[in-house]
Write a protein that holds these residues in place. Structure first.
Motif, mmCIF file in Angstrom:
data_model
loop_
_atom_site.group_PDB
_atom_site.id
_atom_site.type_symbol
_atom_site.label_atom_id
_atom_site.label_comp_id
_atom_site.label_asym_id
_atom_site.label_seq_id
_atom_site.Cartn_x
_atom_site.Cartn_y
_atom_site.Cartn_z
ATOM 1 N N ILE A 133 117.287 75.006 55.820
ATOM 2 C CA ILE A 133 117.148 74.393 54.667
ATOM 3 C C ILE A 133 116.974 72.865 55.182
ATOM 4 O O ILE A 133 117.427 72.476 56.196
ATOM 5 C CB ILE A 133 118.514 74.401 53.944
ATOM 6 C CG1 ILE A 133 118.430 73.643 52.599
ATOM 7 C CG2 ILE A 133 119.725 73.827 54.820
ATOM 8 C CD1 ILE A 133 119.542 74.034 51.432
ATOM 9 N N SER A 134 116.072 72.168 54.208
ATOM 10 C CA SER A 134 115.682 70.633 54.590
ATOM 11 C C SER A 134 115.405 70.025 53.309
ATOM 12 O O SER A 134 114.607 70.473 52.590
ATOM 13 C CB SER A 134 114.486 70.814 55.582
ATOM 14 O OG SER A 134 114.359 69.612 55.997
ATOM 15 N N ASN A 135 115.710 68.695 53.531
ATOM 16 C CA ASN A 135 115.573 67.650 52.383
ATOM 17 C C ASN A 135 114.821 66.767 53.560
ATOM 18 O O ASN A 135 115.423 65.652 53.924
ATOM 19 C CB ASN A 135 116.696 67.180 51.748
ATOM 20 C CG ASN A 135 116.142 65.587 50.843
ATOM 21 O OD1 ASN A 135 114.850 65.511 50.804
ATOM 22 N ND2 ASN A 135 116.869 65.116 50.578
ATOM 23 N N PRO A 136 113.618 66.874 53.905
ATOM 24 C CA PRO A 136 112.969 65.958 55.077
ATOM 25 C C PRO A 136 112.425 64.842 54.111
ATOM 26 O O PRO A 136 112.370 64.833 52.926
ATOM 27 C CB PRO A 136 111.771 67.020 55.414
ATOM 28 C CG PRO A 136 111.508 67.545 54.030
ATOM 29 C CD PRO A 136 112.561 67.704 53.523
ATOM 30 N N PRO A 137 111.824 63.661 55.073
ATOM 31 C CA PRO A 137 111.166 62.733 54.278
ATOM 32 C C PRO A 137 109.845 63.114 53.789
ATOM 33 O O PRO A 137 109.362 64.087 54.314
ATOM 34 C CB PRO A 137 110.812 61.701 55.521
ATOM 35 C CG PRO A 137 111.196 62.347 56.916
ATOM 36 C CD PRO A 137 111.871 63.761 56.580
ATOM 37 N N TYR A 138 109.665 62.660 52.450
ATOM 38 C CA TYR A 138 108.417 63.282 51.712
ATOM 39 C C TYR A 138 107.532 62.130 50.924
ATOM 40 O O TYR A 138 106.857 62.493 49.972
ATOM 41 C CB TYR A 138 108.818 64.419 51.003
ATOM 42 C CG TYR A 138 109.875 64.445 49.947
ATOM 43 C CD1 TYR A 138 109.711 63.628 48.718
ATOM 44 C CD2 TYR A 138 111.112 64.990 50.134
ATOM 45 C CE1 TYR A 138 110.819 63.631 48.109
ATOM 46 C CE2 TYR A 138 112.105 65.118 49.111
ATOM 47 C CZ TYR A 138 111.826 64.380 48.104
ATOM 48 O OH TYR A 138 112.964 64.432 47.028
ATOM 49 N N ILE A 139 107.957 60.987 51.122
ATOM 50 C CA ILE A 139 107.166 59.844 50.533
ATOM 51 C C ILE A 139 105.869 59.431 51.214
ATOM 52 O O ILE A 139 105.863 59.036 52.244
ATOM 53 C CB ILE A 139 107.978 58.536 50.127
ATOM 54 C CG1 ILE A 139 109.433 59.152 49.516
ATOM 55 C CG2 ILE A 139 107.412 57.466 49.200
ATOM 56 C CD1 ILE A 139 110.426 58.026 49.180
ATOM 57 N N PRO A 140 104.859 59.456 50.459
ATOM 58 C CA PRO A 140 103.486 59.178 50.945
ATOM 59 C C PRO A 140 103.604 57.617 51.444
ATOM 60 O O PRO A 140 104.184 56.814 50.702
ATOM 61 C CB PRO A 140 102.437 59.391 49.979
ATOM 62 C CG PRO A 140 103.111 60.280 48.984
ATOM 63 C CD PRO A 140 104.600 59.992 48.871
#
Ligand SMILES: C[S@@+](CC[C@H](N)C(=O)[O-])C[C@H]1O[C@@H](n2cnc3c(N)ncnc32)[C@H](O)[C@@H]1O
Length: 296
Positions: free
Chosen positions: A191-198
């Protein structure tokens, strides 16, 4: 009306003027924090007990410091986590993905589910799983040393408050692209909530000025870290293991293709958050894991 309730109403108007999303709730939570009473008891605070530090904290929130940095706490499912400068504040959206994972783990026919949380930040996902899935073992990976200090503090506090979680969350200071090599092919869930903002996207001050940069930015389309997590999940999962990865609301279609059947995944699905926006993707890994590779 009591003095405190009157001051809360004035503070709420000031916070609304400053662009704060939930001004009344934030003013009440600041008042509850300063006066050390539950929010439901604010009306009972006698006028003589009004603490003027309330206005110092309101001014911080007015300057768009996150509420959780001011109170020092973030609530995540059944956890009360300590947060502050240097760690990402856990969000309600992530509670939904974590709830999906907890249900999925409970339905698995596995005595001691092995879980990896890639980019654990405060430890929110890892600790919620340890707390809510009996006998689970969670390996939490975090590259940022400052965030790791918060995670370890929360792991220790949680072990003291809920002794059944003690020793079941292990923190690893590694890059998740190469982390946990000794668990390759063994994880029941990644499971992961990774960085995802462009890069270059506009974000509110609470995010851009207070969440650590390593927790936010991730390449021109925001999906660099999601792709790394996909590679790590291939490596870590046992056959039939599950992956769950959070992403930004507009990224649902693009993330679906990162975990597509054409790339070897099974049953990729988009899931929504409580506001009905695309928020996380899940898939099953059918590939050969460590156990199959080791067969003669
Ligand atoms: C968006 S935050 C999520 C934190 C926590 N899981 C949550 O949901 O509240 C992403 C986290 O991943 C960590 N991170 C980013 N890149 C990483 C990498 N390559 N290896 C390990 N951790 C990483 C960041 O430092 C940050 O703490």
């Amino acid at each position: 009306m009591s003095l405190l309730l009157n001051e809360i109403a004035v503070a709420a108007a000031r916070l609304a003027e400053a662009g704060v999303d939930s001004p009344r709730a934030d003013a009440e939570q600041i008042a509850a924090h300063v006066h050390d009473v539950p929010r439901t008891e604010l009306h009972r605070v006698p006028d003589g007990a009004f603490d003027p530090r309330f206005w110092d904290e309101v001014a911080r929130r007015e300057a768009r410091e996150p509420l959780q940095h001011i109170t020092g706490h973030a609530y995540f499912r059944y956890l009360d986590l300590e947060v502050g400068p240097g760690v990402f504040v856990p969000r309600p959206e992530t509670e939904v993905m974590t709830g999906w994972a907890i249900e999925a783990l409970r339905e698995m026919d596995v005595t001691e589910p092995l879980v990896t949380d890639l980019g654990t930040g405060s430890g929110a996902i890892a600790l919620a799983i340890a707390q809510e899935v009996p006998r689970s073992r969670v390996h939490a990976v975090e590259i940022d040393p400052l965030a790791r200090q918060w995670a370890q503090r929360n792991i220790d506090r949680c072990a003291a408050a809920a002794p059944h979680t003690a020793g079941r969350v292990t923190l690893h200071g590694e890059d998740f692209s190469i982390a946990l090599a000794d668990l390759d092919g063994a994880a029941d869930l990644v499971i992961s909530n990774p960085p995802y903002i462009p890069w270059g996207a506009s974000v509110p001050p609470e995010v851009g000025e207070y969440d650590p940069a390593t927790a936010l930015w991730s390449g021109t389309d925001g999906l660099d870290a999601v792709r790394v997590v996909e590679q790590a999940a291939r490596r870590l999962l046992r056959p039939g293991g599950l992956v769950a990865v959070e992403h930004g609301a507009p990224q649902g279609a693009a993330v679906y293709w990162v975990f597509a059947e054409e790339r070897g995944w099974q049953d990729p699905r988009n899931h929504r958050d409580l506001a009905g926006r695309d928020r996380f993707v899940t898939a099953v890994w059918p590939g050969h894991g460590r156990w199959e590779d080791e067969r003669p």
